[in-house]
Design a protein around this motif. Structure first.
Motif, PDB file in Angstrom:
ATOM      1  N   ALA A  15      13.618   4.061  -3.917  1.00 51.33           N
ATOM      2  CA  ALA A  15      12.776   3.132  -4.679  1.00 51.33           C
ATOM      3  C   ALA A  15      11.400   3.005  -4.024  1.00 51.33           C
ATOM      4  CB  ALA A  15      13.458   1.766  -4.770  1.00 51.33           C
ATOM      5  N   HIS A  16      11.369   2.832  -2.706  1.00 51.80           N
ATOM      6  CA  HIS A  16      10.084   2.742  -2.000  1.00 51.80           C
ATOM      7  C   HIS A  16       9.329   4.064  -2.080  1.00 51.80           C
ATOM      8  CE1 HIS A  16      10.814  -1.230  -0.511  1.00 51.80           C
ATOM      9  NE2 HIS A  16      11.886  -0.891   0.178  1.00 51.80           N
ATOM     10  N   LEU A  17      10.050   5.178  -1.983  1.00 47.57           N
ATOM     11  CA  LEU A  17       9.404   6.484  -2.024  1.00 47.57           C
ATOM     12  C   LEU A  17       8.765   6.726  -3.386  1.00 47.57           C
ATOM     13  CD1 LEU A  17       8.764   9.170  -0.679  1.00 47.57           C
ATOM     14  CD2 LEU A  17      11.032   9.985  -1.362  1.00 47.57           C
ATOM     15  N   ARG A  18       9.453   6.375  -4.462  1.00 44.36           N
ATOM     16  CA  ARG A  18       8.886   6.565  -5.808  1.00 44.36           C
ATOM     17  C   ARG A  18       7.650   5.681  -5.996  1.00 44.36           C
ATOM     18  NH1 ARG A  18      10.918  10.386  -5.097  1.00 44.36           N
ATOM     19  NH2 ARG A  18      12.987  11.106  -5.746  1.00 44.36           N
ATOM     20  N   HIS A  19       7.703   4.484  -5.470  1.00 46.83           N
ATOM     21  CA  HIS A  19       6.552   3.585  -5.597  1.00 46.83           C
ATOM     22  C   HIS A  19       5.354   4.157  -4.845  1.00 46.83           C
ATOM     23  CE1 HIS A  19       4.209  -0.178  -5.473  1.00 46.83           C
ATOM     24  NE2 HIS A  19       4.922  -0.523  -6.541  1.00 46.83           N
ATOM     25  N   ALA A  20       5.602   4.703  -3.664  1.00 44.40           N
ATOM     26  CA  ALA A  20       4.518   5.301  -2.888  1.00 44.40           C
ATOM     27  C   ALA A  20       3.937   6.504  -3.623  1.00 44.40           C
ATOM     28  CB  ALA A  20       5.038   5.714  -1.515  1.00 44.40           C
ATOM     29  N   SER A  38       0.875  -1.169   0.000  1.00 43.43           N
ATOM     30  CA  SER A  38       0.000   0.000   0.000  1.00 43.43           C
ATOM     31  C   SER A  38       0.910   1.215   0.000  1.00 43.43           C
ATOM     32  CB  SER A  38      -0.905   0.001   1.240  1.00 43.43           C
ATOM     33  OG  SER A  38      -0.142   0.266   2.408  1.00 43.43           O
ATOM     34  N   PRO A  39       0.388   2.388  -0.363  1.00 42.57           N
ATOM     35  CA  PRO A  39       1.239   3.582  -0.296  1.00 42.57           C
ATOM     36  C   PRO A  39       1.828   3.799   1.098  1.00 42.57           C
ATOM     37  CG  PRO A  39      -0.778   4.067  -1.506  1.00 42.57           C
ATOM     38  CD  PRO A  39      -0.945   2.689  -0.939  1.00 42.57           C
ATOM     39  N   ALA A  40       1.028   3.519   2.137  1.00 44.15           N
ATOM     40  CA  ALA A  40       1.513   3.735   3.506  1.00 44.15           C
ATOM     41  C   ALA A  40       2.661   2.797   3.844  1.00 44.15           C
ATOM     42  CB  ALA A  40       0.365   3.555   4.502  1.00 44.15           C
ATOM     43  N   THR A  41       2.544   1.523   3.458  1.00 45.12           N
ATOM     44  CA  THR A  41       3.633   0.593   3.773  1.00 45.12           C
ATOM     45  C   THR A  41       4.894   0.971   3.010  1.00 45.12           C
ATOM     46  OG1 THR A  41       2.836  -0.948   2.061  1.00 45.12           O
ATOM     47  CG2 THR A  41       2.077  -1.318   4.315  1.00 45.12           C
ATOM     48  N   ASP A  42       4.739   1.462   1.782  1.00 45.46           N
ATOM     49  CA  ASP A  42       5.913   1.914   1.029  1.00 45.46           C
ATOM     50  C   ASP A  42       6.550   3.138   1.686  1.00 45.46           C
ATOM     51  OD1 ASP A  42       6.210   0.048  -1.046  1.00 45.46           O
ATOM     52  OD2 ASP A  42       4.574   0.947  -2.173  1.00 45.46           O
ATOM     53  N   LEU A  43       5.725   4.046   2.204  1.00 43.05           N
ATOM     54  CA  LEU A  43       6.268   5.214   2.881  1.00 43.05           C
ATOM     55  C   LEU A  43       7.031   4.826   4.141  1.00 43.05           C
ATOM     56  CD1 LEU A  43       3.386   7.837   2.519  1.00 43.05           C
ATOM     57  CD2 LEU A  43       5.697   8.003   1.592  1.00 43.05           C
ATOM     58  N   ALA A  76       6.639  14.556   1.020  1.00 43.22           N
ATOM     59  CA  ALA A  76       7.447  15.770   0.928  1.00 43.22           C
ATOM     60  C   ALA A  76       8.549  15.770   1.984  1.00 43.22           C
ATOM     61  CB  ALA A  76       6.552  16.999   1.089  1.00 43.22           C
ATOM     62  N   LEU A  77       8.221  15.307   3.197  1.00 38.87           N
ATOM     63  CA  LEU A  77       9.238  15.223   4.247  1.00 38.87           C
ATOM     64  C   LEU A  77      10.363  14.285   3.826  1.00 38.87           C
ATOM     65  CD1 LEU A  77      10.331  15.655   7.138  1.00 38.87           C
ATOM     66  CD2 LEU A  77       8.871  13.755   7.857  1.00 38.87           C
ATOM     67  N   LEU A  78      10.003  13.124   3.286  1.00 35.38           N
ATOM     68  CA  LEU A  78      11.024  12.157   2.880  1.00 35.38           C
ATOM     69  C   LEU A  78      11.813  12.666   1.671  1.00 35.38           C
ATOM     70  CD1 LEU A  78       9.091   8.793   3.359  1.00 35.38           C
ATOM     71  CD2 LEU A  78      10.590  10.009   4.947  1.00 35.38           C
ATOM     72  N   GLU A  79      11.145  13.426   0.784  1.00 33.75           N
ATOM     73  CA  GLU A  79      11.867  14.034  -0.338  1.00 33.75           C
ATOM     74  C   GLU A  79      12.904  15.032   0.169  1.00 33.75           C
ATOM     75  OE1 GLU A  79      12.149  13.651  -3.422  1.00 33.75           O
ATOM     76  OE2 GLU A  79      10.414  12.564  -4.174  1.00 33.75           O
ATOM     77  N   ALA A  80      12.536  15.819   1.173  1.00 33.35           N
ATOM     78  CA  ALA A  80      13.488  16.776   1.738  1.00 33.35           C
ATOM     79  C   ALA A  80      14.667  16.063   2.374  1.00 33.35           C
ATOM     80  CB  ALA A  80      12.782  17.662   2.773  1.00 33.35           C
ATOM     81  N   LEU A  81      14.390  14.950   3.051  1.00 35.66           N
ATOM     82  CA  LEU A  81      15.475  14.171   3.647  1.00 35.66           C
ATOM     83  C   LEU A  81      16.375  13.588   2.566  1.00 35.66           C
ATOM     84  CD1 LEU A  81      16.986  12.722   5.880  1.00 35.66           C
ATOM     85  CD2 LEU A  81      15.158  11.001   5.920  1.00 35.66           C
ATOM     86  N   ALA A  82      15.771  13.052   1.496  1.00 36.04           N
ATOM     87  CA  ALA A  82      16.581  12.498   0.405  1.00 36.04           C
ATOM     88  C   ALA A  82      17.438  13.584  -0.234  1.00 36.04           C
ATOM     89  CB  ALA A  82      15.669  11.853  -0.636  1.00 36.04           C
ATOM     90  N   ALA A  83      16.870  14.782  -0.358  1.00 37.14           N
ATOM     91  CA  ALA A  83      17.645  15.901  -0.920  1.00 37.14           C
ATOM     92  C   ALA A  83      18.820  16.240  -0.012  1.00 37.14           C
ATOM     93  CB  ALA A  83      16.740  17.113  -1.093  1.00 37.14           C
ATOM     94  N   ARG A  84      18.610  16.202   1.266  1.00 38.45           N
ATOM     95  CA  ARG A  84      19.698  16.471   2.217  1.00 38.45           C
ATOM     96  C   ARG A  84      20.792  15.420   2.087  1.00 38.45           C
ATOM     97  NH1 ARG A  84      19.029  16.387   8.855  1.00 38.45           N
ATOM     98  NH2 ARG A  84      21.265  16.281   9.330  1.00 38.45           N
ATOM     99  N   LEU A  85      20.397  14.157   1.999  1.00 35.19           N
ATOM    100  CA  LEU A  85      21.376  13.077   1.926  1.00 35.19           C
ATOM    101  C   LEU A  85      22.162  13.097   0.622  1.00 35.19           C
ATOM    102  CD1 LEU A  85      19.248  10.155   3.444  1.00 35.19           C
ATOM    103  CD2 LEU A  85      21.121  11.378   4.538  1.00 35.19           C
TER     104      LEU A  85
END
Length: 904
Positions: free
Chosen positions: A445-450, A423-428, A477-486
């Motif tokens: 990969a999980h974030l894009r799938h979600a 589900s989107p939630a489990t992928d997130l 959006a939070l996880l995208e910001a974290l990925a951008a930081r990393l």
């Protein structure tokens, strides 16, 4: 009327009960205490108050030790006690009073004939009770009556009659009820006037020390710490402790057994099932078994698990009966831990397969009631991962995977989630777990799938405008910001922040208020990427927003990281003192909430290490680098990696290990954009290493390749030009960073830059024979450096500076912090031409000096901590370091030694 006599004619009471059967004399016998019985004097002293109040109640659950306590007290022999153990099979009023009167007779209190005895097992004349009360009231010495197992007396009329006799007997009787439940007596009246003594379950519970003494009576010598663990598990339940002790006697390792015994396979289980569970109605048994999957519960939740509507009355009754159901207030209950374990095991055996369904029902009810933590626990126990992940995401709580408070717990909770959960939630949730470990490939990969799944849902009519969908997209959006930081991607971070700002308008305000960590994390990630890009002012804005976030412990970690990043900005701008203060404030953010030290990225430790190098406190710098390396937190973004490379390389350079410094200065930082300050400081350290090895031209060329206006590199290039014999080129470069301080687009240069610039100018003047200008510039540098205790610039300056530091005008500026002060006996000073002693290798840090100053003011450790806004443990750590550096062991000696060295 004649009174009751202890020494008079033979008793006129019958030797048979109203039904004609002989009295059961065992009901009048005070129970014997086992050889392992432990007398607890605190309870005996309390029970002594029974002699001063008409009514005493000893109440507790089965096996709480009520009867043995009362029996031990009654059998002391210094006063007659009438003992009656009640029987559930003989509940008629006449039968009760016949046994009551016989108990008096058996204890030596003989009754005159006119009192009489009931002839009908079902009733008793009021006149008999009147005569009994009057006779008891005439006595000089009260009769003590103990009614054991009084909870078996359920007839309301018996309670009324007993209260009548007790009230009218006055001082002639002291009644002690030993019961599992509260008796049907007007207890409030006795309590209100202080005519009642109560010993309840909490007081009957064994303390760890008492438990250790009880175990010793069973031949088991265990430390109080082991006994304390057993008490916590049993809640001090007497029978449980005794049964555990008996079982442990058969074990080859009793102490381990007491720690790890499986309660459902012991005599404790047999006791509780027989004495508690099987005595309940079928409805109560079913409720107890079902709520055994819960930690705490109310009637409504219990009804959700049973499918009935009677939980409120059943639970109240179970608590009233001391049936191991504890009332927590506000209509909340919990089971006694051992009883809960046994019921849980019994549920699995009696109803296989029911437990997951009960967890599922509990999770659904708790989600509607707003209890997220319990919802997640029961959802995971049910194995319903789509529901559990959905609850986390819909509640906007995905940031809790990064806050250090519940991160480990949530990671462990979702560790059982298999690939079948889609589900989107489990992928997130999977994306968050992987990104928290800096695993970008799997996390993205999980974030894009979600994101793809959410986009598909958004196109459906049901998904348009859904608050749950908005919460999921905000989590993205939070996880995208974290990925951008990393990945060191400022553009992606800005896009994620803009998206998050738009989505926050679609999410219910109460969700945002309940999770301030989300905004704090977003600002921290955005600030980190801006810092990486060299946009210090923009980074400071975002990081300061995170620092200002409320939320207490929930935002402590992003506040710590943001303060650490702000400290790095101050350090890069040449302000080590400001950097140190912010870094120390960062450590205190998580420290005051007792979060684990390794929860954060540790960027503040790297800043403190770099500051320590500038102050030539090399051992401290190494210790801080080691502490940062010991952190097992997975957040290893480019800023963190570059910061570690910078601090490590500068430390190695200070130790003269130039080859190692060159290797350390080139960090393996993978990022989408090049960081200007990281590239500049890498070139600066590399240039300094070449300069130390006698290759000034190479040092010049390295710094010429650095683009942009980097003040530190300009000063480094000037120093290299001077070493290469080109003083005019050096001074021309320094005109771009004047000693009064212009840093360029990001603000005024700090003393770490201006001191070095002044020393390069002073060296050029010294080489040109202008000693007056050289002394003036060195004096300026000393003034600037003294406030920050910057020693490295003077150690790196070379031999030309040593004669200048020995001159009278400059000696006073350097003594006590850069060079040792005069000896306490005021030895004669060296002549002006002599070289001064070498600079101090390791001095006190800024915070250590602050602690020392307050030590000299006779402040206590607690007062110092309060004054500096740090924890007591932090002050103690600084004190240990101060003592080590001053070679003392006591506070007074530290102050004395500091004054000798002119540190105070």
């Amino acid at each position: 009327m004649a009174g009751l006599e202890e020494n008079g004619p033979e008793p006129t009471t019958s030797c048979a009960d109203p039904q004609g059967d002989p009295f059961l004399h065992t009901r009048f016998v005070i129970p014997a205490r086992p050889a392992t019985f432990l007398r607890r004097e605190r309870l005996v002293r309390h029970l002594d108050q029974a002699l001063r109040t008409p009514l005493t109640m000893v109440s507790g659950a089965a096996g709480a030790g009520k009867t043995l306590l009362a029996a031990d007290w009654a059998a002391r022999g210094d006063r007659p006690v009438a003992w009656l153990t009640n029987d559930a099979t003989a509940q008629g009023c006449g039968m009760f009073w016949a046994y009551f009167l016989q108990a008096l007779s058996a204890s030596g209190v003989h009754l005159p004939a006119e009192v009489g005895s009931p002839a009908d097992a079902s009733r008793v004349d009021q006149t008999l009770l009147t005569r009994l009360a009057a006779g008891l009231g005439d006595r000089d010495r009260p009769v003590i009556v103990v009614l054991d197992e009084y909870d078996r007396v359920t007839a309301p009329e018996i309670a009324e009659q007993l209260e009548f006799v007790l009230h009218h007997a006055g001082r002639g009787m002291r009644l002690i009820l030993v019961t599992r439940t509260e008796p049907l007596l007007p207890l409030h009246r006795y309590r209100a006037v202080g005519d009642m003594t109560e010993i309840r379950a909490a007081e009957l519970a064994f303390t760890p020390e008492e438990a250790a003494a009880l175990l010793e009576r069973h031949g088991l010598r265990v430390p109080v710490s082991a006994a304390r663990a057993l008490v916590e598990r049993t809640r001090g339940w007497a029978a449980g402790l005794r049964l555990c002790a008996l079982a442990a006697q058969e074990s080859p390792d009793p102490e381990t057994y007491l720690k790890e015994f499986e309660v459902d396979r012991t005599t404790v289980a047999d006791f509780l099932l027989a004495e508690v569970l099987k005595r309940q109605s079928p409805e109560a048994q079913d409720l107890l078994l079902r709520v055994s999957v819960l930690d705490r519960f109310g009637p409504e939740l219990a009804n959700a698990l049973t499918g009935r509507t009677d939980a409120e009355s059943v639970l109240a009754g179970l608590h009233r009966e001391n049936a191991f159901v504890e009332y927590l207030g506000h209509a909340r209950y919990r089971l006694h831990p051992l009883f809960g374990e046994i019921l849980h095991a019994h549920l699995r055996m009696r109803s296989p397969g029911l437990e997951p369904e009960l967890h599922r029902r509990a999770a659904a009810w708790l989600r509607d009631s707003g209890s997220l933590a319990e919802t997640l626990g029961h959802g995971a126990a049910a194995g319903d991962w789509e529901f559990t992940a959905g609850a986390l995401v819909d509640d906007l709580a995905i940031g809790q995977l990064f806050t250090g408070l519940r991160s480990d717990h949530l990671a462990e909770l979702f560790s059982g989630m298999g690939p079948e959960a889609t589900s989107p939630a489990t992928d997130l949730v999977r994306a968050a777990r992987e990104l928290a470990r800096s695993d970008l490939d799997h996390g993205l990969a999980h974030l894009r799938h979600a994101e793809q799944s959410l986009a598909a849902e958004e196109r459906t009519p049901a998904g348009d405008g859904s608050p749950g969908l908005a919460a999921a997209r905000l989590s993205c959006a939070l996880l995208e910001a974290l990925a951008a930081r990393l990945t060191g991607s400022p553009a992606r971070a800005e896009t994620a922040a803009e998206t998050a700002a738009e989505l926050q308008q679609e999410v219910p305000a109460q969700l945002l208020d309940a999770h301030p960590e989300l905004a704090a994390l977003l600002s921290t990630h955005l600030g980190s990427t801006r810092l990486w890009a060299g946009r210090f002012e923009d980074a400071s804005d975002a990081l300061s927003t995170a620092v200002a976030c409320s939320g207490g412990a929930s935002t402590a970690l992003p506040r710590e990281e943001s303060l650490g990043h702000l400290a790095l900005i101050d350090y890069l701008n040449g302000w080590p003192g400001k950097a140190e203060r912010k870094a120390l404030a960062a450590t205190s953010e998580t420290e005051r909430f007792s979060l684990r030290e390794e929860s954060g990225s540790g960027i503040e430790l790297l800043v403190l290490a770099a500051v320590a190098v500038d102050r030539n406190e090399l051992d401290r710098a190494q210790a801080l680098l080691d502490a940062a390396a010991d952190s097992h937190h997975g957040m290893r973004d480019p800023v963190m990696r570059a910061g570690r490379a910078l601090a490590t390389a500068r430390l190695l350079l200070a130790r003269g290990e130039t080859h190692a410094a060159l290797e350390a200065a080139e960090p393996a930082v993978a990022a989408d954009v090049v960081s200007p300050w990281s590239k500049a400081h890498t070139a600066l350290v590399t240039s300094a290493a070449h300069l130390a090895e006698g290759r000034p031209q190479t040092a010049v060329e390295l710094l010429q390749e650095v683009p942009g206006d980097q003040p530190a590199c300009v000063v480094g290039a000037a120093r290299a030009q001077l070493a290469a014999g080109r003083p005019f080129e050096a001074l021309d470069l320094l005109d771009r960073v004047r000693s009064e301080g212009r840093a360029g687009p990001e603000g005024r240069a700090g003393p770490a830059l201006t001191v070095r610039a002044s020393l390069v100018r002073a060296q050029a003047a010294d080489h040109a024979g202008d000693s007056a200008t050289a002394r003036r510039l060195v004096a300026h540098a000393l003034h600037e450096a003294r406030r920050e205790r910057l020693r490295r610039p003077f150690l790196e300056a070379g031999p030309w500076i040593r004669p200048l530091l020995g001159t009278v005008p400059l000696r006073g500026l350097s003594e006590g912090w850069l060079t040792p002060g005069p000896p306490p006996c005021a030895a004669p000073r060296t002549r002006q031409g002599d070289q001064p002693p070498p600079p101090v290798v390791e001095e006190l840090s800024g915070r250590e000096h602050d602690v020392l100053e307050r030590l000299a003011q006779m402040m206590s450790t607690e007062e110092i901590a309060a004054d500096l806004y740090v924890s007591v443990n932090t002050v103690k750590t600084h004190l240990k370091s101060v003592y080590r550096k001053l070679s003392v062991n006591r506070r007074h000696d530290a102050v004395h030694r500091a004054r000798e060295l002119r540190l105070l």
